[in-house]
Scaffold this motif. Sequence first.
Motif, PDB file in Angstrom:
ATOM      1  N   MET A 257      47.181  43.504  49.005  1.00 40.65           N
ATOM      2  CA  MET A 257      45.811  43.089  49.402  1.00 40.65           C
ATOM      3  C   MET A 257      45.032  41.718  48.903  1.00 40.65           C
ATOM      4  N   LEU A 258      44.804  40.894  49.570  1.00 43.93           N
ATOM      5  CA  LEU A 258      44.342  39.718  48.965  1.00 43.93           C
ATOM      6  C   LEU A 258      42.989  39.361  49.749  1.00 43.93           C
ATOM      7  N   TRP A 259      42.268  38.904  48.780  1.00 40.70           N
ATOM      8  CA  TRP A 259      40.523  38.911  49.310  1.00 40.70           C
ATOM      9  C   TRP A 259      39.986  37.565  48.938  1.00 40.70           C
ATOM     10  N   SER A 260      39.178  36.764  49.658  1.00 36.08           N
ATOM     11  CA  SER A 260      38.642  35.511  49.111  1.00 36.08           C
ATOM     12  C   SER A 260      37.070  35.445  49.755  1.00 36.08           C
ATOM     13  N   ALA A 261      36.242  34.903  48.859  1.00 38.05           N
ATOM     14  CA  ALA A 261      34.835  34.396  49.184  1.00 38.05           C
ATOM     15  C   ALA A 261      34.495  33.334  49.887  1.00 38.05           C
ATOM     16  N   SER A 262      35.684  32.814  50.238  1.00 42.53           N
ATOM     17  CA  SER A 262      35.562  31.157  50.937  1.00 42.53           C
ATOM     18  C   SER A 262      35.361  31.479  51.983  1.00 42.53           C
ATOM     19  N   PRO A 263      34.175  30.880  52.711  1.00 43.16           N
ATOM     20  CA  PRO A 263      33.948  31.251  54.282  1.00 43.16           C
ATOM     21  C   PRO A 263      35.154  30.899  55.213  1.00 43.16           C
ATOM     22  N   ASP A 264      35.873  29.986  55.101  1.00 37.06           N
ATOM     23  CA  ASP A 264      36.961  29.591  56.034  1.00 37.06           C
ATOM     24  C   ASP A 264      38.410  30.127  55.527  1.00 37.06           C
ATOM     25  N   ALA A 265      38.332  31.345  54.729  1.00 34.17           N
ATOM     26  CA  ALA A 265      39.430  31.734  54.086  1.00 34.17           C
ATOM     27  C   ALA A 265      40.388  32.407  55.473  1.00 34.17           C
ATOM     28  N   ALA A 266      39.527  33.017  56.335  1.00 33.33           N
ATOM     29  CA  ALA A 266      40.260  33.706  57.458  1.00 33.33           C
ATOM     30  C   ALA A 266      41.242  32.867  58.020  1.00 33.33           C
ATOM     31  N   ALA A 267      40.545  31.618  58.388  1.00 32.02           N
ATOM     32  CA  ALA A 267      41.586  30.625  59.177  1.00 32.02           C
ATOM     33  C   ALA A 267      42.565  29.956  58.167  1.00 32.02           C
ATOM     34  N   ARG A 268      42.494  30.089  56.945  1.00 32.23           N
ATOM     35  CA  ARG A 268      43.424  29.357  56.195  1.00 32.23           C
ATOM     36  C   ARG A 268      44.472  30.357  55.608  1.00 32.23           C
TER      37      ARG A 268
ATOM     38  N   ALA B 297      49.671  47.000  41.059  1.00 32.62           N
ATOM     39  CA  ALA B 297      49.137  45.560  40.240  1.00 32.62           C
ATOM     40  C   ALA B 297      47.951  45.396  40.958  1.00 32.62           C
ATOM     41  N   ALA B 298      47.036  44.725  40.059  1.00 35.63           N
ATOM     42  CA  ALA B 298      45.814  44.326  40.519  1.00 35.63           C
ATOM     43  C   ALA B 298      45.236  43.477  39.417  1.00 35.63           C
ATOM     44  N   CYS B 299      44.121  42.649  40.074  1.00 40.22           N
ATOM     45  CA  CYS B 299      43.647  41.645  39.042  1.00 40.22           C
ATOM     46  C   CYS B 299      42.729  42.104  38.140  1.00 40.22           C
ATOM     47  N   GLU B 300      42.284  41.327  37.089  1.00 37.24           N
ATOM     48  CA  GLU B 300      41.771  41.772  36.136  1.00 37.24           C
ATOM     49  C   GLU B 300      40.352  42.685  36.369  1.00 37.24           C
ATOM     50  N   ALA B 301      39.809  42.117  37.394  1.00 34.67           N
ATOM     51  CA  ALA B 301      38.460  42.797  37.652  1.00 34.67           C
ATOM     52  C   ALA B 301      38.445  44.225  38.079  1.00 34.67           C
TER      53      ALA B 301
ATOM     54  N   PRO C 221      42.009  29.532  48.298  1.00 34.69           N
ATOM     55  CA  PRO C 221      41.321  30.403  47.288  1.00 34.69           C
ATOM     56  C   PRO C 221      41.211  31.782  47.069  1.00 34.69           C
ATOM     57  N   ILE C 222      41.949  32.334  46.400  1.00 31.92           N
ATOM     58  CA  ILE C 222      41.944  33.856  46.167  1.00 31.92           C
ATOM     59  C   ILE C 222      41.259  34.532  45.030  1.00 31.92           C
ATOM     60  N   ASP C 223      40.273  35.205  45.478  1.00 37.91           N
ATOM     61  CA  ASP C 223      39.430  35.725  44.408  1.00 37.91           C
ATOM     62  C   ASP C 223      39.806  37.214  43.813  1.00 37.91           C
ATOM     63  N   GLY C 224      40.600  37.985  44.248  1.00 37.12           N
ATOM     64  CA  GLY C 224      40.890  39.154  43.949  1.00 37.12           C
ATOM     65  C   GLY C 224      42.199  39.702  44.533  1.00 37.12           C
ATOM     66  N   TYR C 225      43.125  40.446  44.072  1.00 43.80           N
ATOM     67  CA  TYR C 225      44.228  41.067  44.857  1.00 43.80           C
ATOM     68  C   TYR C 225      44.431  42.425  44.229  1.00 43.80           C
TER      69      TYR C 225
ATOM     70  N   PRO D 186      38.382  44.271  51.668  1.00 42.14           N
ATOM     71  CA  PRO D 186      39.897  45.063  51.704  1.00 42.14           C
ATOM     72  C   PRO D 186      39.499  46.372  52.167  1.00 42.14           C
ATOM     73  N   PRO D 187      40.201  47.008  53.328  1.00 46.27           N
ATOM     74  CA  PRO D 187      40.033  48.327  53.818  1.00 46.27           C
ATOM     75  C   PRO D 187      40.783  49.425  52.762  1.00 46.27           C
ATOM     76  N   LEU D 188      40.372  49.345  51.485  1.00 41.81           N
ATOM     77  CA  LEU D 188      40.644  50.451  50.794  1.00 41.81           C
ATOM     78  C   LEU D 188      39.504  50.915  50.342  1.00 41.81           C
ATOM     79  N   SER D 189      39.208  52.168  50.248  1.00 48.87           N
ATOM     80  CA  SER D 189      37.775  52.868  49.978  1.00 48.87           C
ATOM     81  C   SER D 189      37.339  52.349  48.420  1.00 48.87           C
ATOM     82  N   ARG D 190      38.206  52.575  47.325  1.00 48.19           N
ATOM     83  CA  ARG D 190      37.917  52.382  46.165  1.00 48.19           C
ATOM     84  C   ARG D 190      37.624  50.894  45.775  1.00 48.19           C
ATOM     85  N   VAL D 191      38.647  50.119  46.279  1.00 48.64           N
ATOM     86  CA  VAL D 191      38.685  48.968  46.097  1.00 48.64           C
ATOM     87  C   VAL D 191      37.322  48.275  46.944  1.00 48.64           C
TER      88      VAL D 191
END
Length: 617
Positions: free
Chosen positions: A427-438, A360-364, A342-346, A394-399
């Motif tokens: 940069m990809l990020w996810s709110a899923s608790p097990d995302a780091a392992a997946r 490029a970035a997600c609509e958010a 599950p990817i919630d933003g990029y 993600p380690p980008l200040s404004r993001v």
Amino acid sequence: AGADMCDVCRLVGDEVVTVVEIDEESQGSDVGNRYPLSEFATYREALRTGEPVMVLDLLHDPGVSEADREDARRWGYRACLDIPLLSRGEPVGFVSLMNREPRGFARLDLVRGLAQVAGQAVANADLYERLQRTARRAQALSELAVELATVRDRRQVVETVARRLRELAGVSEVSVFIREGEVLRCAACACEGEPVAGIGPGDLTRYDHWPLTRAVLAGAGATAVANLADPRLDDEARAWLEAHGVRSYLVAPLVVEGETVGTIELTERSGQRRFGDDEVALVEAVGHVAGLALANADLFTGLEERNRETWLLNDIARRAASSLDVAEVVEATVSGLSELVPIDGYALVQFDGEGARLVAACEAFAGLEAAVPPSEPLRETLARERVVVREGPPPLSRVRHHVAAAGAAATAAVGLFDDEELVGALMLWSASPDAAARLEPRLLAGVGLHLSLALRNARLYQEIKDLHLSNLKGLSTALTAKDYYTVGHAARVAAYVSLLGEELGWEAATVERLRDAAYLHDIGKIGVSDRALLKQGPLNDEEWELMRQHPVLSAEIVAPLFPPEFVAAVRHHHERWDGTGYPDGLAGEAIPEYARAFAVADAYDAMSLQRPYRAAR
């Protein structure tokens, strides 16, 4: 032998089990009852000597045990003759003759001979029963193996094992546990009603206070507890079992490819139960069959994941090779990855010297500024490791501080390279608790490789476009230089369009691209003869028809360099609001907005310049 009563008993471990009873006056039955061998002195003596033991008065003989006397009083006999049953010299049971009065027994030699025959018969019956149990166990294992052979999901494997094993063993509850570090996670539970508290599916339990479970996980093999007086239980385990109504239980290892990865536990709450050797062997065998099924499920799942990953990478490669729109390729890439994780933003950033820009970035992030401050530690880590997966946003200040990324549980940074030089990051990020392992680094590295190619292709294409645009501008300048009256016309129209666009509030990037397109709005005149271009007087009909085709030719020339709406502005810059323009006679709102701006700028420059055939207005 003239006896009033006769029992035939089997010897099962350290117990004596009644299998045959002859007593016409008895009001009850002793068949099937089990007695501890250690409590009966006559049986122990018969085993020790291998000879019959006769007691003429059990109620008064000082050599018998209290259990001997209690049994005599219960069943109403005074004298007994216990004869050991032997098979190949090994004891297999007893024949007990009993008289209601304190008297002896006749024809002892015959009785001893019959006992030898009975001993062999009991041994044969034991053998037959063991063979039957073995056959039943083999059939049960075979049926379970066949059922599990079609299962490709770990959860379904353990649920099937728990359900089938409970049916085979007839116990209150069967649970399957998977070891996770210092705890066991309940993966499946089959039971009557509600499971024992704390061992339902998904529950975690520490096994450090369960000595038998620790021993099984350490490789000791299956073990059973018949009652809570078992000395192998410590006080804490015994108290927990008593509090939850557990009377007996069995623990067996769950073995995958030779490694104990968990346990299978059978729990009995209806009463004490002594698990037989065959039952222990069955559960232990099920543990190995289940382990094989889990290994197959993992293999199948792994193959499916590899196939999905391969398809995804091939799709990214195809898009990267067929599209020069980096944002489009990135969006499709993230969409494909979202089917695996599950990817919630990029956001894709491209490093530019000491800075970075958002490509490029997600609509958010539609309102996020294009410039993104670089993270030097991130760049250094990516240059070295290529892929970084960590917990948090993600380690980008404004993001990082943007509301859309604030709840990220895990982030992946994928380095993008051009000839081993780090040029950007996805940069990809996810709110899923097990995302780091997946978020699998190996897969992300492949994604980065293809996106790097897409970025490189886009850069090379842009360089080619810039070169082509420069050449066309030079050609346009040379074209207008033929005529004193058109010198600088292209540059002036481009400047007017730029000023007009800024006044109308168009985006800066749009204004810049429109200025380049406007510079080439008349490049199609290269297809018009010098006789018509340089004519000092009005054009005749044939010359006007030729001149009216130059916007079409201009649009065809610039089409590879600009998006369709800019090309349309070039084609229709001679259209008129009343429909009298050319080349397509468009009128009013049908004329594209950018084309109207080109027409205004072109007309203004034409009217403000004096021509041989008319004065400036």
